[in-house]
Scaffold this motif. Structure first.
Motif, short mmCIF file in Angstrom:
data_model
loop_
_atom_site.label_atom_id
_atom_site.label_comp_id
_atom_site.label_asym_id
_atom_site.label_seq_id
_atom_site.Cartn_x
_atom_site.Cartn_y
_atom_site.Cartn_z
N ALA A 47 0.83 -1.42 0.14
CA ALA A 47 -0.36 0.01 -0.15
C ALA A 47 1.46 1.41 0.31
O ALA A 47 0.60 2.36 -1.36
CB ALA A 47 -1.18 0.31 0.71
N PRO A 48 2.02 1.00 0.39
CA PRO A 48 2.45 2.81 0.95
C PRO A 48 3.35 2.99 -0.59
O PRO A 48 3.85 3.83 -1.62
CB PRO A 48 3.57 2.14 2.07
N TYR A 49 3.79 2.04 -1.41
CA TYR A 49 4.17 1.81 -2.02
C TYR A 49 3.92 2.29 -3.60
O TYR A 49 4.46 2.75 -4.22
CB TYR A 49 5.15 -0.03 -2.77
N THR A 50 2.28 1.96 -3.61
CA THR A 50 1.88 2.09 -4.34
C THR A 50 0.87 3.82 -4.14
O THR A 50 0.06 3.96 -4.97
CB THR A 50 0.36 1.04 -4.93
N LEU A 51 1.40 4.41 -3.11
CA LEU A 51 0.03 5.16 -2.97
C LEU A 51 0.02 6.45 -3.70
O LEU A 51 -0.58 6.81 -4.57
CB LEU A 51 0.77 6.16 -1.72
N CYS A 52 1.59 6.87 -4.90
CA CYS A 52 1.67 7.95 -5.32
C CYS A 52 0.54 7.44 -6.69
O CYS A 52 0.13 8.63 -7.43
CB CYS A 52 3.22 7.82 -5.52
N GLU A 53 0.44 5.90 -7.08
CA GLU A 53 0.37 5.93 -8.45
C GLU A 53 -1.26 6.12 -8.32
O GLU A 53 -2.14 5.92 -9.33
CB GLU A 53 0.51 4.12 -9.03
N ARG A 54 -1.59 5.38 -7.11
CA ARG A 54 -2.98 5.99 -6.74
C ARG A 54 -3.40 7.56 -6.54
O ARG A 54 -4.37 8.04 -7.37
CB ARG A 54 -3.87 4.82 -4.85
N LEU A 55 -3.10 8.37 -5.89
CA LEU A 55 -3.22 9.35 -6.08
C LEU A 55 -3.25 10.30 -7.97
O LEU A 55 -4.09 10.51 -8.16
CB LEU A 55 -1.95 10.25 -5.68
N ARG A 56 -2.41 9.46 -9.12
CA ARG A 56 -2.27 10.26 -9.89
C ARG A 56 -3.31 10.01 -10.45
O ARG A 56 -3.78 10.54 -11.23
CB ARG A 56 -0.81 9.31 -10.61
N ALA A 57 -3.70 8.80 -10.17
CA ALA A 57 -5.13 8.09 -11.20
C ALA A 57 -5.98 8.77 -10.91
O ALA A 57 -7.20 8.76 -11.64
CB ALA A 57 -5.11 6.60 -10.17
N ALA A 58 -6.09 9.26 -9.51
CA ALA A 58 -7.47 9.85 -8.87
C ALA A 58 -7.27 11.16 -9.52
O ALA A 58 -8.20 12.03 -8.72
CB ALA A 58 -7.30 10.18 -7.26
N GLY A 59 -6.11 11.27 -10.03
CA GLY A 59 -6.68 12.86 -10.76
C GLY A 59 -5.91 13.53 -9.54
O GLY A 59 -5.69 15.67 -9.28
N ILE A 60 -5.07 13.64 -8.29
CA ILE A 60 -4.59 14.63 -7.82
C ILE A 60 -3.19 14.45 -7.73
O ILE A 60 -2.09 13.90 -7.69
CB ILE A 60 -5.04 13.07 -5.72
N LYS A 61 -2.82 16.21 -7.14
CA LYS A 61 -1.72 16.83 -7.24
C LYS A 61 -0.50 15.73 -6.08
O LYS A 61 -1.29 15.95 -5.38
CB LYS A 61 -1.23 17.72 -7.58
N PHE A 62 0.80 15.35 -6.78
CA PHE A 62 1.23 14.87 -5.61
C PHE A 62 3.29 15.12 -5.24
O PHE A 62 3.54 15.48 -6.68
CB PHE A 62 1.11 13.65 -5.23
N CYS A 63 3.15 15.02 -4.49
CA CYS A 63 5.10 14.87 -4.69
C CYS A 63 5.70 13.99 -3.53
O CYS A 63 4.49 13.59 -2.50
CB CYS A 63 6.01 16.18 -4.64
N ILE A 64 7.16 13.34 -3.66
CA ILE A 64 7.72 12.68 -2.62
C ILE A 64 8.47 13.11 -1.90
O ILE A 64 9.69 14.22 -2.41
CB ILE A 64 8.36 11.50 -3.57
N SER A 65 8.41 13.15 -0.96
CA SER A 65 9.54 13.25 0.24
C SER A 65 10.22 12.01 0.79
O SER A 65 9.41 11.13 0.77
CB SER A 65 8.68 14.02 1.44
N SER A 66 11.09 12.24 1.38
CA SER A 66 12.15 10.79 2.05
C SER A 66 11.44 11.18 3.50
O SER A 66 12.24 9.58 4.29
CB SER A 66 13.45 11.12 1.68
N PHE A 67 10.52 11.75 4.38
CA PHE A 67 10.16 11.94 5.56
C PHE A 67 10.29 10.64 6.10
O PHE A 67 9.31 9.64 5.67
CB PHE A 67 10.01 13.08 6.53
N GLY A 68 11.57 10.33 7.00
CA GLY A 68 10.89 8.83 8.01
C GLY A 68 11.46 8.64 8.93
O GLY A 68 12.06 9.62 9.68
N ARG A 69 12.06 7.56 9.72
CA ARG A 69 12.40 7.04 10.32
C ARG A 69 14.10 8.10 10.75
O ARG A 69 14.20 8.00 11.78
CB ARG A 69 12.84 5.44 10.59
N PHE A 70 14.38 8.22 9.86
CA PHE A 70 15.50 8.38 9.57
C PHE A 70 15.89 9.43 9.46
O PHE A 70 17.36 10.36 9.36
CB PHE A 70 16.79 7.66 8.64
N GLY A 71 14.69 10.67 9.06
CA GLY A 71 15.49 11.93 9.49
C GLY A 71 15.79 12.35 8.49
O GLY A 71 16.02 11.91 7.25
N ALA A 72 16.50 14.07 8.71
CA ALA A 72 17.41 14.20 7.77
C ALA A 72 18.74 13.62 7.51
O ALA A 72 18.61 13.60 6.33
CB ALA A 72 17.97 15.68 8.74
#
Length: 438
Positions: A311-336
């Motif tokens: 589900a986290p890996y396909t999130l961007c494609e599902r947003l694109r298919a729904a016509g929602i503008k998106f971008c990707i960030s790296s923020f997560g457990r390792f921070g900066a």
């Protein structure tokens, strides 16, 4: 004994927070031409064997037949690829040096209501993390404060400069809000998905609603009477209430996103969703309002046991298919420290349905558009800043080596702590080899 322990702690903290030795690049002295490389403008078709002319920090010509002015410095890029700078749209870069050392973290202020806090003021230009990050093509980032409820203002920074002001591309790019999680929701698999779990949802929402109402009344009072006492917190919310500065609301679950959108409607705010795990389920709310989503980390666990493993890996494609503008960030457990892995987050999204062109745009053009700086960065175009890098291949592929980078035409010092350690231990093995041959 206690004095010895204190001294050790001081020395350790000083060592952890030491400045990196890379010298910020001076202003561009004369015209520079990058010749013969494969240019990837992002907005437009790929140009094989093209030339980019850089003057006064700007791209002034781009194409196959570019006339060069006298005394142009020519950089041979044959066999290389030229891309616009990668852009991480949600980080704490420059605010944290070592996650486990509290003395090196300056991403949060005391209290729940800090709209006047500016992340740019706390950015450390000498962070060792910055040269490491830009060595992988990430030359731009939105650095944002973290906190409970209203955290403060994020800033778009360029990863080179002597001072925070020199690094700044856009101060006050957005007001960061962390939306409370409904108590009825199960806790997420990753605690970073819910930074305000300690605040009851109703209490948190009411606190924010009252703050925005007070700020609106304060604005009316100041308009009626210019001598009305200034309140730094409410003053900082005036451009937010006017809709000129977006509100970046960290919201993951369906209920959080619905609440955030309703809050935006109530106060007529320009909303950006940060996180957005359940955003495809809210497409009917987000798309009509043109609310974009900054996807935080492709590399994370599903929030619910019933979710698909990917589900986290396909999130961007599902947003694109729904016509929602998106971008990707790296923020997560390792921070900066994990910001350098931004291209691989995009690569994973591409491996799970998103086209490679869209994946590249999600870490170049789209974050620039969402953060309001697309007139200057995000693609290679005449008139935009010459903020770009040269690579041996596709930056989404791990074997690719980034060989040079430019920020506003300034050639960056291409060294960092990782490279120095690599060279150090390469020398170790060379010495051992020489000794064995004796």
């Amino acid at each position: 004994m206690k004095y010895l322990i204190t001294a050790c702690l001081i020395l350790f903290t000083a060592a952890a927070a030491r400045a990196n030795p890379e010298v910020p690049a001076p202003a561009q002295a004369g015209p520079i031409a990058l010749i013969g490389g494969t240019i990837h403008p992002v907005e437009g078709a790929v140009i094989e064997g093209g030339t980019i002319l850089i003057e006064d920090g700007k791209i002034t010509a781009l194409g196959k037949d570019v006339k060069l002015p006298p005394k142009t410095e020519k950089v041979d890029c044959k066999g290389q690829h030229i891309y616009p700078a990668l852009f991480d749209a949600y980080t704490d870069l420059g605010l944290v040096e070592i996650n486990s050392v509290r003395a090196t973290a300056d991403f949060r202020e005391v209290g729940n209501m800090n709209p006047n806090v500016r992340a740019l003021a706390a950015v450390n230009p000498d962070s060792e993390v910055i040269p490491v990050t830009r060595s992988n093509g990430v030359l731009l980032a939105l650095t944002a404060p973290r906190g409970i409820l209203v955290a403060g203002r994020a800033a778009v920074i360029q990863l080179d400069g002597w001072t925070p002001e020199q690094m700044s591309l856009k101060d006050g790019a957005g007001l960061m809000i962390h939306w409370p999680q409904p108590a009825s929701n199960p806790p997420p698999a990753d605690p970073l998905d819910d930074p305000v779990a300690s605040v009851p949802r109703d209490d948190g929402v009411q606190t924010m609603r009252k703050a925005f109402q007070d700020a609106r009344q304060y604005g009316a009072a100041r308009k009626a009477d210019p001598d009305y006492p200034v309140d730094a917190r409410w003053e900082s919310l005036q451009d937010v209430l006017a809709g000129t500065v977006p509100v970046m609301i960290h919201a993951e679950s369906l209920e959080q996103i619905q609440g955030a959108v309703a809050f935006g409607d109530e106060f007529k705010l320009k909303v950006v969703i940060v996180g957005g795990y359940d955003a495809p389920r809210c497409a009917d709310l987000l798309k009509p309002r043109n609310i974009p989503v900054i996807v935080t980390s492709i590399y994370r666990l599903p929030r619910r046991r019933s979710d698909d493993y990917d589900a986290p890996y396909t999130l961007c494609e599902r947003l694109r298919a729904a016509g929602i503008k998106f971008c990707i960030s790296s923020f997560g457990r390792f921070g900066a420290t994990g910001t350098r892995n931004l291209p691989y987050h995009a690569a994973t999204a591409a491996a799970y349905g998103l086209s490679s062109d869209e994946a590249l745009k999600a870490i170049t053009l789209y974050p620039a558009q969402i953060c309001g700086v697309a007139d200057r960065v995000g693609s290679l175009k005449v008139g935009k800043d010459a903020t770009l890098f040269i690579a041996s291949g596709d930056p989404l592929e791990t074997p690719t080596q980034i060989t040079a980078g430019y920020i506003q035409g300034r050639k960056l010092a291409w060294n960092d702590r990782h490279k120095r350690l690599f060279e150090k231990y390469q020398e170790k093995y060379k010495q051992l080899e020489r000794e064995e041959k004796k």
